[in-house]
Design a protein around this motif. Sequence first.
Motif, PDB file in Angstrom:
ATOM      1  N   THR A 273      42.903  69.779  -3.364  1.00  0.00           N
ATOM      2  CA  THR A 273      43.118  71.158  -3.523  1.00  0.00           C
ATOM      3  C   THR A 273      44.075  71.631  -2.456  1.00  0.00           C
ATOM      4  OG1 THR A 273      41.349  72.100  -2.483  1.00  0.00           O
ATOM      5  CG2 THR A 273      41.081  71.785  -4.995  1.00  0.00           C
ATOM      6  N   ALA A 274      44.071  71.054  -1.248  1.00  0.00           N
ATOM      7  CA  ALA A 274      44.894  71.829  -0.275  1.00  0.00           C
ATOM      8  C   ALA A 274      44.325  73.050   0.203  1.00  0.00           C
ATOM      9  CB  ALA A 274      46.299  71.549  -0.296  1.00  0.00           C
ATOM     10  N   THR A 275      43.460  73.470  -0.197  1.00  0.00           N
ATOM     11  CA  THR A 275      42.912  74.955   0.100  1.00  0.00           C
ATOM     12  C   THR A 275      41.688  74.927   0.602  1.00  0.00           C
ATOM     13  OG1 THR A 275      44.065  75.220  -1.984  1.00  0.00           O
ATOM     14  CG2 THR A 275      42.751  77.039  -1.330  1.00  0.00           C
ATOM     15  N   GLY A 312      42.975  70.919  11.704  1.00  0.00           N
ATOM     16  CA  GLY A 312      44.141  70.140  10.901  1.00  0.00           C
ATOM     17  C   GLY A 312      45.543  70.803  11.126  1.00  0.00           C
ATOM     18  N   THR A 313      45.545  72.107  10.752  1.00  0.00           N
ATOM     19  CA  THR A 313      46.954  72.808  10.828  1.00  0.00           C
ATOM     20  C   THR A 313      47.386  72.695  12.059  1.00  0.00           C
ATOM     21  OG1 THR A 313      46.177  73.820   9.061  1.00  0.00           O
ATOM     22  CG2 THR A 313      48.086  74.849  10.299  1.00  0.00           C
ATOM     23  N   ALA A 314      46.355  72.949  13.160  1.00  0.00           N
ATOM     24  CA  ALA A 314      47.027  72.908  14.556  1.00  0.00           C
ATOM     25  C   ALA A 314      47.607  71.712  15.187  1.00  0.00           C
ATOM     26  CB  ALA A 314      45.750  73.430  15.498  1.00  0.00           C
ATOM     27  N   GLY A 350      45.594  82.635  12.137  1.00  0.00           N
ATOM     28  CA  GLY A 350      46.630  83.536  11.261  1.00  0.00           C
ATOM     29  C   GLY A 350      46.942  82.688   9.981  1.00  0.00           C
ATOM     30  N   THR A 351      46.524  81.527   9.830  1.00  0.00           N
ATOM     31  CA  THR A 351      46.747  80.658   8.887  1.00  0.00           C
ATOM     32  C   THR A 351      45.834  80.892   7.617  1.00  0.00           C
ATOM     33  OG1 THR A 351      47.987  78.866  10.067  1.00  0.00           O
ATOM     34  CG2 THR A 351      47.246  78.300   7.845  1.00  0.00           C
ATOM     35  N   ALA A 352      46.384  81.516   6.563  1.00  0.00           N
ATOM     36  CA  ALA A 352      45.399  81.544   5.320  1.00  0.00           C
ATOM     37  C   ALA A 352      44.850  80.180   4.725  1.00  0.00           C
ATOM     38  CB  ALA A 352      45.934  82.393   4.154  1.00  0.00           C
ATOM     39  N   ILE A 354      45.031  78.296   2.027  1.00  0.00           N
ATOM     40  CA  ILE A 354      45.785  78.202   0.917  1.00  0.00           C
ATOM     41  C   ILE A 354      46.804  77.259   1.277  1.00  0.00           C
ATOM     42  CG2 ILE A 354      45.007  80.055  -0.408  1.00  0.00           C
ATOM     43  CD1 ILE A 354      47.976  81.299   0.305  1.00  0.00           C
ATOM     44  N   PRO A 355      47.345  76.632   0.390  1.00  0.00           N
ATOM     45  CA  PRO A 355      48.216  75.438   0.467  1.00  0.00           C
ATOM     46  C   PRO A 355      49.557  76.165   1.004  1.00  0.00           C
ATOM     47  CG  PRO A 355      47.603  75.359  -1.709  1.00  0.00           C
ATOM     48  CD  PRO A 355      46.896  76.580  -1.303  1.00  0.00           C
ATOM     49  N   SER A 356      50.157  75.154   2.143  1.00  0.00           N
ATOM     50  CA  SER A 356      51.454  75.229   2.888  1.00  0.00           C
ATOM     51  C   SER A 356      51.626  76.595   3.696  1.00  0.00           C
ATOM     52  CB  SER A 356      52.617  75.490   1.781  1.00  0.00           C
ATOM     53  OG  SER A 356      52.585  74.681   1.004  1.00  0.00           O
TER      54      SER A 356
HETATM   55  N1  ASP Z   1      46.493  74.210   3.343  1.00  0.00           N
HETATM   56  C1  ASP Z   1      45.611  74.513   4.544  1.00  0.00           C
HETATM   57  C2  ASP Z   1      44.181  74.917   4.391  1.00  0.00           C
HETATM   58  O1  ASP Z   1      44.002  75.515   3.289  1.00  0.00           O
HETATM   59  C3  ASP Z   1      46.489  75.540   5.372  1.00  0.00           C
HETATM   60  C4  ASP Z   1      47.625  74.933   5.759  1.00  0.00           C
HETATM   61  O2  ASP Z   1      47.715  74.444   6.714  1.00  0.00           O
HETATM   62  O3  ASP Z   1      48.535  75.229   5.276  1.00  0.00           O
HETATM   63  O4  ASP Z   1      43.257  74.866   5.157  1.00  0.00           O
END
Ligand code: ASP
Length: 424
Positions: A273-275, A312-314, A350-352, A354-356
């Motif tokens: 789901t990348a969410t 992971g985002t970091a 600050g990253t929500a 949700i995808p992207s």
């Molecule tokens: N898709 C990531 C998440 O939901 C956030 C991102 O890095 O875009 O955890």
Amino acid sequence: MKNKKLGLTTQIFIGLIAGAITGVILNYLVPASTFKEEFIVGGVLYVIGQGFIRLMQMLVVPLVFCSLVCGSMSIGDTKKLGDVGARTLIFYLFTTALAITVALSVGNLIDPGVGLNMNAIQTGSSVASAEPTSVADTLLNIIPTNIFQGLADGTMLQIIFFALIIGVILAKLGERVETVANFFTQFNDIMMEMTMMVMKVAPLGVFCLIAKTFASLGFDAFIPMLKYMFAVLLALAVQCFVVYLGLLKVLTGLNPIIFFKNFFPVMAFAFSTATSNATIPLSIDTLAKKMGVSKKISSFTIPLGATINMDGTAIMQGVAVVFAAQAFGIHLDMMDYITVIGTATLASIGTAGIPSVGLITLTMVFNAVGLPVEAIALIMGIDRILDMTRTAVNITGDAVCTTIVAHQNNAIDRERFYKKHVKE
Ligand code: ASP
């Protein structure tokens, strides 16, 4: 899952491949002409590609501001949970900072951007030549003297600083400022919706950006992109199987292999789901049923983690910084790397989930060290698969922390953890 309409991931992927093929054809097969250079490459592809980047940039300030106000508001609530809250928070920040360090190291080891001369491509903005500032001034610059100017200029650290304070005060004053708190929460929802809308045009944006890159650079762009992807995946694997595994083993004494085995379905769900947000219920449930982690702890730490803890985002952002700096031939010094660790940690808050969104908050990390956001164009084409993978790591980080905090609070049923789980 058989949808008549292609999913966004597939569409972006098609945009990427089609863009690369178009770019290569333009580069190698179409003879040089004013029409090709000025109308196709420097015209249509440039305008649509840059338009897409500008749309993303448009989101950054309001999205990060609201998301951070909301994030710190929920951290403000942690007082209620006292010790658990503080421990969780410290652990979340620590693992994120560690994640970026892993990413910067792996990035510098693999050198994904070496050999890619992005300066050869005509970009929308000139490469920022960062004026050297002293450590003292860099630190002082975090405090805005005029927040409206900070917002207007997109000075991220100042925006973050101010947003965090607003969030803490909103949490402190509670009902008295409910209207303003609701305003930020709702505005945050609006920004997320806007992000989704912008992402709908991503396939076209990616097509144009990649086509233009390949039209200018030809096959030279391939290897660096593959290397970037490999570096992100490698750093994610290190975080998961070295950092998390080690922390679990050392801090809880639990068998990490069993942990990963039990938690795997949640990771698979996050991957598809990348969410992060969507995995909250499954994660709490799995931790409780398969690992005996008390819901009293997880019902607080997991949603908080899905909102503010994105290791992971970091990691993606750390590797992206190295990639972009190398591709544009910009030298980053120690102070820049420290700024990256600080900003990416805050960007992860600050990253929500949700995808992207990680790609959008990446612009703020780039801005902090004066890297041109055009490098995001290349990264974007292959981001979807990395988004899926990093989301799996994002939520694993939350679960590992939850398990450790639960262990420290005697809130784990160890028998259940080691019990063989027949289908539940
Ligand atoms: N898709 C990531 C998440 O939901 C956030 C991102 O890095 O875009 O955890």
